[in-house]
Design a protein around this motif. Structure first.
Motif, PDB file in Angstrom:
ATOM      1  N   GLU A   1       0.862  -1.102  -0.044  1.00  0.00           N
ATOM      2  CA  GLU A   1      -0.138  -0.115   0.123  1.00  0.00           C
ATOM      3  C   GLU A   1       0.881   1.382   0.050  1.00  0.00           C
ATOM      4  OE1 GLU A   1      -3.277   2.409   2.669  1.00  0.00           O
ATOM      5  OE2 GLU A   1      -3.181   0.203   2.696  1.00  0.00           O
ATOM      6  N   PRO A   2       0.923   2.028  -1.198  1.00  0.00           N
ATOM      7  CA  PRO A   2       1.936   3.149  -0.919  1.00  0.00           C
ATOM      8  C   PRO A   2       0.882   4.216  -0.343  1.00  0.00           C
ATOM      9  CG  PRO A   2       1.454   2.358  -3.492  1.00  0.00           C
ATOM     10  CD  PRO A   2       0.393   1.519  -2.427  1.00  0.00           C
ATOM     11  N   VAL A   3       1.766   5.229   0.309  1.00  0.00           N
ATOM     12  CA  VAL A   3       0.955   6.250   1.075  1.00  0.00           C
ATOM     13  C   VAL A   3       1.831   7.262   0.816  1.00  0.00           C
ATOM     14  CG1 VAL A   3       0.354   6.848   3.320  1.00  0.00           C
ATOM     15  CG2 VAL A   3       0.380   4.459   2.813  1.00  0.00           C
ATOM     16  N   GLN A   4       1.136   8.466   0.750  1.00  0.00           N
ATOM     17  CA  GLN A   4       1.790   9.961   0.652  1.00  0.00           C
ATOM     18  C   GLN A   4       1.512  10.577   2.109  1.00  0.00           C
ATOM     19  OE1 GLN A   4       0.862  12.360  -2.591  1.00  0.00           O
ATOM     20  NE2 GLN A   4       2.062  14.007  -1.899  1.00  0.00           N
ATOM     21  N   SER A   5       2.383  10.847   2.760  1.00  0.00           N
ATOM     22  CA  SER A   5       2.361  11.392   4.013  1.00  0.00           C
ATOM     23  C   SER A   5       3.690  11.851   4.458  1.00  0.00           C
ATOM     24  CB  SER A   5       1.574  10.667   5.017  1.00  0.00           C
ATOM     25  OG  SER A   5       1.381  11.357   6.251  1.00  0.00           O
ATOM     26  N   ARG A   6       3.706  12.789   5.451  1.00  0.00           N
ATOM     27  CA  ARG A   6       4.859  13.103   6.172  1.00  0.00           C
ATOM     28  C   ARG A   6       4.807  12.184   7.549  1.00  0.00           C
ATOM     29  NH1 ARG A   6       7.561  17.622   5.442  1.00  0.00           N
ATOM     30  NH2 ARG A   6       8.394  17.665   7.507  1.00  0.00           N
ATOM     31  N   ILE A   7       6.073  11.734   7.952  1.00  0.00           N
ATOM     32  CA  ILE A   7       6.137  10.783   8.797  1.00  0.00           C
ATOM     33  C   ILE A   7       5.690  11.385  10.215  1.00  0.00           C
ATOM     34  CG2 ILE A   7       7.946   9.669  10.693  1.00  0.00           C
ATOM     35  CD1 ILE A   7       9.912   9.803   8.298  1.00  0.00           C
ATOM     36  N   GLU A   8       5.755  12.736  10.444  1.00  0.00           N
ATOM     37  CA  GLU A   8       5.305  13.384  11.564  1.00  0.00           C
ATOM     38  C   GLU A   8       3.524  13.450  11.836  1.00  0.00           C
ATOM     39  OE1 GLU A   8       9.122  15.065  10.407  1.00  0.00           O
ATOM     40  OE2 GLU A   8       7.254  14.765   9.432  1.00  0.00           O
ATOM     41  N   THR A   9       3.209  13.546  10.631  1.00  0.00           N
ATOM     42  CA  THR A   9       1.625  13.465  10.583  1.00  0.00           C
ATOM     43  C   THR A   9       0.938  12.088  10.380  1.00  0.00           C
ATOM     44  OG1 THR A   9       1.680  14.255   8.301  1.00  0.00           O
ATOM     45  CG2 THR A   9       1.838  15.946   9.977  1.00  0.00           C
ATOM     46  N   TYR A  10       1.740  11.191   9.954  1.00  0.00           N
ATOM     47  CA  TYR A  10       1.041   9.785   9.452  1.00  0.00           C
ATOM     48  C   TYR A  10       0.263   9.356  10.859  1.00  0.00           C
ATOM     49  CZ  TYR A  10       0.790   5.162   7.563  1.00  0.00           C
ATOM     50  OH  TYR A  10       0.502   3.943   7.070  1.00  0.00           O
ATOM     51  N   GLN A  11      -1.141   8.815  10.683  1.00  0.00           N
ATOM     52  CA  GLN A  11      -1.714   8.346  11.445  1.00  0.00           C
ATOM     53  C   GLN A  11      -2.377   7.087  10.965  1.00  0.00           C
ATOM     54  OE1 GLN A  11      -4.181  11.465  13.227  1.00  0.00           O
ATOM     55  NE2 GLN A  11      -2.589  12.169  14.441  1.00  0.00           N
TER      56      GLN A  11
END
Length: 216
Positions: free
Chosen positions: A129-139
């Protein structure tokens, strides 16, 4: 036939097979085909989108495929989060040889996540599953048994909310060129035990290490 006179596709396939064997991995024909397919897709996209500084597909075998596969013995559990995956490294090569596990490949760069999505479709990978997100805001609303990073600085990973993403027991695997374990502050992972492993990547004349943080 002299190796230098063989078609480049043959040399690439041979180098992958020989390198995998040197790592103690027995690739099936299907896995070998998928790894080579990933390399072909990466090479094609790289001409236009500059996903990696490595241009030579033969060099990519060691620097991208074998380097990623070298951490196979350290994977733990059945769910893996690749933080800062970039062009899908090490997540995609590992997902190809671990179809029984689920992989989440996270990056904030939309261009790189689009490439990962395309590679997943072309390779028919149902466990990624590819995910576009910043590490700090990934929930994600779940935890992962292994968290791995190849490109993000160890200090940044340990400053991020990694502890909230890691299952217990679990492993954090930080891939590095030099031994960067000395003085590493892992206080954000209470009780974690750190160990540094020297990696030997076939056909790669460069220092490679893995920082393993074990939370048992």
């Amino acid at each position: 036939m002299n190796a230098a006179l063989q078609p480049v596709e043959t040399r690439i396939a041979q180098r992958l097979a020989e390198g995998a064997a040197a790592l103690g991995l027995c690739l099936s024909a299907h896995e070998q085909e998928r790894l080579l397919g990933f390399l072909a897709t990466l090479t094609r996209w790289n001409r236009r989108y500059n996903l990696t500084a490595v241009r030579d597909p033969l060099e990519m075998v060691a620097r991208h495929l074998l380097d990623s596969l070298a951490i196979q013995p350290f994977l733990f559990g059945d769910s893996l989060l690749d933080l800062g995956t970039g062009a899908g490294l090490p997540g995609l090569p590992l997902a190809i040889i671990n179809p029984q596990c689920q992989f989440w490949l996270l990056d904030s760069n939309g261009k790189k996540v689009r490439f990962v999505r395309q590679a997943v479709v072309e390779l028919g990978l149902e466990n990624v599953e590819p995910v576009q997100s910043r590490i700090e805001t990934y929930q994600p609303g779940r935890k992962f048994s292994t968290i791995v990073s190849r490109a993000v600085a160890a200090e940044e990973i340990l400053r991020a909310p990694t502890a909230q993403l890691l299952a217990h027991p679990g492993r954090v695997l930080l891939m590095r060129g030099r031994d960067a374990g000395a003085g590493l502050d892992a206080s954000s992972l209470p009780g974690a035990v750190a160990q540094v492993h020297r990696l030997s990547v076939p056909f790669l004349d460069a220092s490679r290490h893995l920082i393993e943080l074990r939370s048992d």
